[in-house]
Write an enzyme that holds these catalytic residues in place. Structure first.
Site, PDB file in Angstrom:
ATOM      1  N   LYS A 175       1.018  -1.341  -0.296  1.00 56.33           N
ATOM      2  CA  LYS A 175       0.044  -0.155   0.114  1.00 56.33           C
ATOM      3  C   LYS A 175       1.035   1.254   0.022  1.00 56.33           C
ATOM      4  O   LYS A 175       1.356   1.480   1.056  1.00 56.33           O
ATOM      5  CB  LYS A 175      -0.947   0.101   1.084  1.00 56.33           C
ATOM      6  CG  LYS A 175      -2.023   0.964   1.018  1.00 56.33           C
ATOM      7  CD  LYS A 175      -2.440   1.819   2.249  1.00 56.33           C
ATOM      8  CE  LYS A 175      -1.527   3.036   2.646  1.00 56.33           C
ATOM      9  NZ  LYS A 175      -1.727   4.343   1.556  1.00 56.33           N
ATOM     10  N   GLU A 250      10.093   1.969  10.198  1.00 53.89           N
ATOM     11  CA  GLU A 250      11.225   2.858  10.004  1.00 53.89           C
ATOM     12  C   GLU A 250      10.734   4.185  10.021  1.00 53.89           C
ATOM     13  O   GLU A 250       9.947   4.500   9.153  1.00 53.89           O
ATOM     14  CB  GLU A 250      11.971   2.493   8.659  1.00 53.89           C
ATOM     15  CG  GLU A 250      12.544   1.186   8.515  1.00 53.89           C
ATOM     16  CD  GLU A 250      13.641   0.746   9.701  1.00 53.89           C
ATOM     17  OE1 GLU A 250      14.229   1.906  10.164  1.00 53.89           O
ATOM     18  OE2 GLU A 250      14.288  -0.280   9.772  1.00 53.89           O
ATOM     19  N   CYS A 284      14.034  11.413   5.659  1.00 61.02           N
ATOM     20  CA  CYS A 284      14.052  11.235   6.909  1.00 61.02           C
ATOM     21  C   CYS A 284      15.424  11.302   7.473  1.00 61.02           C
ATOM     22  O   CYS A 284      15.718  11.352   8.748  1.00 61.02           O
ATOM     23  CB  CYS A 284      13.535   9.583   7.148  1.00 61.02           C
ATOM     24  SG  CYS A 284      14.502   8.273   6.186  1.00 61.02           S
ATOM     25  N   GLU A 383      10.519  16.735  14.171  1.00 59.24           N
ATOM     26  CA  GLU A 383      10.747  16.652  12.714  1.00 59.24           C
ATOM     27  C   GLU A 383       9.904  17.894  12.023  1.00 59.24           C
ATOM     28  O   GLU A 383       8.770  17.687  12.061  1.00 59.24           O
ATOM     29  CB  GLU A 383      10.704  15.179  12.208  1.00 59.24           C
ATOM     30  CG  GLU A 383      10.802  14.915  11.020  1.00 59.24           C
ATOM     31  CD  GLU A 383      10.407  13.628  10.401  1.00 59.24           C
ATOM     32  OE1 GLU A 383       9.242  13.009  10.615  1.00 59.24           O
ATOM     33  OE2 GLU A 383      11.266  12.786   9.947  1.00 59.24           O
TER      34      GLU A 383
HETATM   35  P1  NAD Z   1       2.713   8.729   7.153  1.00 53.10           P
HETATM   36  O1  NAD Z   1       3.028   7.791   8.450  1.00 53.10           O
HETATM   37  O2  NAD Z   1       1.584   9.708   7.071  1.00 53.10           O
HETATM   38  O3  NAD Z   1       2.246   7.612   6.118  1.00 53.10           O
HETATM   39  C1  NAD Z   1       2.991   6.344   5.870  1.00 53.10           C
HETATM   40  C2  NAD Z   1       2.172   5.373   5.223  1.00 53.10           C
HETATM   41  O4  NAD Z   1       1.258   4.835   6.226  1.00 53.10           O
HETATM   42  C3  NAD Z   1       0.986   5.694   3.990  1.00 53.10           C
HETATM   43  O5  NAD Z   1       1.171   4.735   3.015  1.00 53.10           O
HETATM   44  C4  NAD Z   1      -0.088   6.052   4.822  1.00 53.10           C
HETATM   45  O6  NAD Z   1      -1.097   5.751   4.075  1.00 53.10           O
HETATM   46  C5  NAD Z   1      -0.175   4.621   5.917  1.00 53.10           C
HETATM   47  N1  NAD Z   1      -0.938   4.752   6.973  1.00 53.10           N
HETATM   48  C6  NAD Z   1      -1.676   6.174   7.538  1.00 53.10           C
HETATM   49  N2  NAD Z   1      -2.323   5.573   8.525  1.00 53.10           N
HETATM   50  C7  NAD Z   1      -2.129   4.365   8.580  1.00 53.10           C
HETATM   51  C8  NAD Z   1      -2.955   3.257   9.551  1.00 53.10           C
HETATM   52  N3  NAD Z   1      -3.775   3.499  10.514  1.00 53.10           N
HETATM   53  N4  NAD Z   1      -2.576   1.952   9.216  1.00 53.10           N
HETATM   54  C9  NAD Z   1      -1.511   1.481   8.578  1.00 53.10           C
HETATM   55  N5  NAD Z   1      -1.033   2.651   7.404  1.00 53.10           N
HETATM   56  C10 NAD Z   1      -1.554   3.624   7.750  1.00 53.10           C
HETATM   57  O7  NAD Z   1       4.164   9.088   6.473  1.00 53.10           O
HETATM   58  P2  NAD Z   1       4.442   9.932   5.480  1.00 53.10           P
HETATM   59  O8  NAD Z   1       3.947  11.354   5.627  1.00 53.10           O
HETATM   60  O9  NAD Z   1       3.888   9.362   4.025  1.00 53.10           O
HETATM   61  O10 NAD Z   1       6.091  10.047   5.382  1.00 53.10           O
HETATM   62  C11 NAD Z   1       6.806  10.874   6.077  1.00 53.10           C
HETATM   63  C12 NAD Z   1       7.409  10.330   7.197  1.00 53.10           C
HETATM   64  O11 NAD Z   1       8.012   9.044   6.719  1.00 53.10           O
HETATM   65  C13 NAD Z   1       8.371  11.195   7.941  1.00 53.10           C
HETATM   66  O12 NAD Z   1       8.189  11.117   9.457  1.00 53.10           O
HETATM   67  C14 NAD Z   1       9.758  10.404   7.505  1.00 53.10           C
HETATM   68  O13 NAD Z   1      10.765  10.886   8.529  1.00 53.10           O
HETATM   69  C15 NAD Z   1       9.326   8.826   7.619  1.00 53.10           C
HETATM   70  N6  NAD Z   1      10.389   8.226   6.762  1.00 53.10           N
HETATM   71  C16 NAD Z   1      11.038   7.361   7.394  1.00 53.10           C
HETATM   72  C17 NAD Z   1      11.872   6.572   6.651  1.00 53.10           C
HETATM   73  C18 NAD Z   1      12.963   5.614   7.328  1.00 53.10           C
HETATM   74  O14 NAD Z   1      13.562   4.864   6.603  1.00 53.10           O
HETATM   75  N7  NAD Z   1      13.135   5.675   8.638  1.00 53.10           N
HETATM   76  C19 NAD Z   1      12.338   6.869   5.244  1.00 53.10           C
HETATM   77  C20 NAD Z   1      11.461   7.894   4.598  1.00 53.10           C
HETATM   78  C21 NAD Z   1      10.433   8.518   5.369  1.00 53.10           C
END
Ligand code: NAD
Length: 481
Positions: A175, A250, A284, A383
């Site tokens: 997803k 992550e 990130c 962040e």
């Molecule tokens: P997000 O947490 O809003 O969404 C991530 C994913 O989770 C999306 O596909 C979203 O639809 C899904 N999601 C949302 N609610 C959910 C639920 N209740 N159950 C299951 N899935 C759900 O994050 P974002 O805004 O897409 O990405 C930015 C964040 O990602 C930043 O905090 C960044 O630091 C982090 N990030 C971390 C890494 C790493 O490897 N550590 C890499 C890239 C980004």
């Protein structure tokens, strides 16, 4: 013309059962629709999990090099489509062409890397205490994997979950984030064309609260790999572990670069600026704190401001930095800028949206530098996920290291120094999954593990390199004889 994408379930391209769709728009020109996707719900995700569960056993029994051959072919299909995918990534997510092209190439390389790895999968033979006992281990797939990914590396992150999962014999459902899912869907077009059996890899677009949640809670999902925000990730972790699934999360970072008094200040400013403003600060691992020794502080601030001011903002391939991905991400950054000013930080440069015809209604924000930041300000603890750098002055190396560690995150950290002892000590004592010397906090090699400490990651599992293989396999020990 707007491209229309479907879900890929059980080897078929299909509409969501909801009969609803959603659109993505160009962050550089938000009035322009880029593509239309399926607004799926729980039933669509369930169907995909069932397809994966049905395909699991046969895929696990497929000889690993045959699985590798499909990955290699899919990699070469993606490589042939590199220009088109680069363009799509730029239009949906806003990265410059150079950044987007690098990311698409990374996805290709990941597919090739895990394709090669399939020749070495298996287990190990051990010496046994019985005379005619064959003692060995075999690695088996964990089972159906639910993969949930963010928008900020929309092709590389799905690729670094998909490729090791498939290489090791797991069926998957992905997803992707609703913002910029096009290049993730393209991975499945390539796998389909490469001859992947039906049901082995499925992609379903739609909200996290329905589609994502189904992957986290469905009883036929054995492993969940999540990359995204801490807010969602901690909830996902609790839910999936409660259900007895293997889970990796992550999450975010508040990544520091410590600049010592022996640093080449010009080089330090360049390293920090590249880490802070590359991919519009939406990584990130982005550097969001420069922690600088008092003796070089003034010179550092001057030089990092020069670096920030030399960045040309704009769309496509002629500029150094693109827009933020959505209006809400832009507003989030502008809010943090206001908070930092209220907290008493000094705005050195940037701080708002740029003026000029080429920016239109795009979600642009200037590279922003604050000096005079205390490490306990919100701008130094939370962040931001935009091109905002907080510069923190410290008395000595000791205080710099302490400040680097004094956050809830621990993803990537770097030190700029000419002193080998300081560098060694930093690497040993910094609380971060990635520690770098004289290098920016961003930028990862695909063949070494990646993950964080503290609130940045579930510390038990890493991704990439052999760590990717480990997450998707379970070891069995065999005594034969
Ligand atoms: P997000 O947490 O809003 O969404 C991530 C994913 O989770 C999306 O596909 C979203 O639809 C899904 N999601 C949302 N609610 C959910 C639920 N209740 N159950 C299951 N899935 C759900 O994050 P974002 O805004 O897409 O990405 C930015 C964040 O990602 C930043 O905090 C960044 O630091 C982090 N990030 C971390 C890494 C790493 O490897 N550590 C890499 C890239 C980004």
């Amino acid at each position: 013309m707007t491209e229309r994408y479907q879900n890929y379930v059980d080897g078929e391209w299909i509409d969501a059962q909801t009969n609803e769709t959603f659109e993505t728009t160009d962050p550089a020109a938000p009035a322009e629709v880029v593509a239309e996707y399926q607004q799926s719900d729980e039933a669509d995700a369930e169907a995909a999990v069932e397809a994966a569960a049905a395909a699991q056993d046969e895929w696990a029994e497929t000889p690993a090099p045959q699985r590798g051959a499909i990955l290699r072919e899919a990699g070469s299909i993606l490589a042939d489509r590199k220009d088109e995918l680069t363009d799509l990534l730029t239009r949906e997510e806003g990265k410059t062409h150079a950044e987007a092209g690098g990311e698409v190439q990374r996805a290709v390389d990941i597919f090739y890397y895990y394709a090669e790895k399939t020749r070495d999968l298996g287990g190990t033979v051990k010496s046994a205490s019985g005379p005619r006992t064959n003692l060995y281990t075999v690695d088996e797939p964990v089972g159906v994997a639910g993969l949930i990914t963010p928008w900020n590396y929309p092709i590389a992150i799905p690729a670094w979950k998909l490729a090791p999962a498939l290489a090791t014999g797991n069926a998957v459902v992905l997803k992707p984030a609703k913002v910029a899912p096009g290049v993730a869907v393209a991975l499945f077009e390539a796998l389909d064309e490469a001859g992947l059996p039906d049901g082995v890899a499925n992609v379903v677009t739609g909200p996290g609260s329905t589609v994502g949640n189904t992957l986290v809670t469905h009883e036929d999902v054995d492993a969940v790999s999540f990359t995204g925000s801490g807010e969602v990730g901690h909830m996902v972790y609790d839910q999936a572990t409660d259900d007895g699934k293997r889970v990796q999360t992550e999450l975010g970072g508040k990544n520091p670069t410590v600049v010592t008094d022996s640093a080449d200040v010009e080089e330090a400013a360049e390293i920090v600026a590249n880490g802070a403003f590359g991919v519009t600060g939406q990584a990130c691992t982005a550097c969001s704190r420069a922690i600088v020794h008092t003796d070089v502080y003034d010179e550092f601030v001057e030089r990092v401001v020069d670096q920030a001011e030399s960045i040309e903002i704009g769309p496509g391939d002629e500029y150094d930095m693109g827009p933020q991905v959505t209006e809400s991400e832009l507003e989030g950054t502008l809010d943090y800028i206001e908070v930092a000013e209220r907290e008493g930080a000094t705005l050195e440069t940037g701080g708002g949206q740029p003026d000029g015809d080429r920016f239109g209604d795009g979600y642009y924000v200037e590279p922003t530098v604050f000096s005079g930041v205390d490490n306990d300000f919100r701008i130094a603890q939370e962040e931001v996920f935009g091109p905002v750098l907080a510069v923190i002055e410290v008395e000595d190396f000791e205080a710099g290291l302490a400040a680097a560690n004094d956050v809830q995150y621990g993803l990537s950290a770097s030190v700029v120094t000419d002193d080998h002892t300081e560098a060694e000590r930093f690497v040993r004592e910094v609380e971060a999954g990635v520690a770098k010397v004289n290098a920016k906090t961003t930028g990862l090699e695909l063949h070494v593990p990646f993950g964080g400490f503290k609130r940045s990651s579930s510390e038990t599992w890493r991704e990439q390199g052999d760590a990717g293989i480990d997450f998707y396999t379970i070891e069995k020990t065999v005594y034969d004889g």
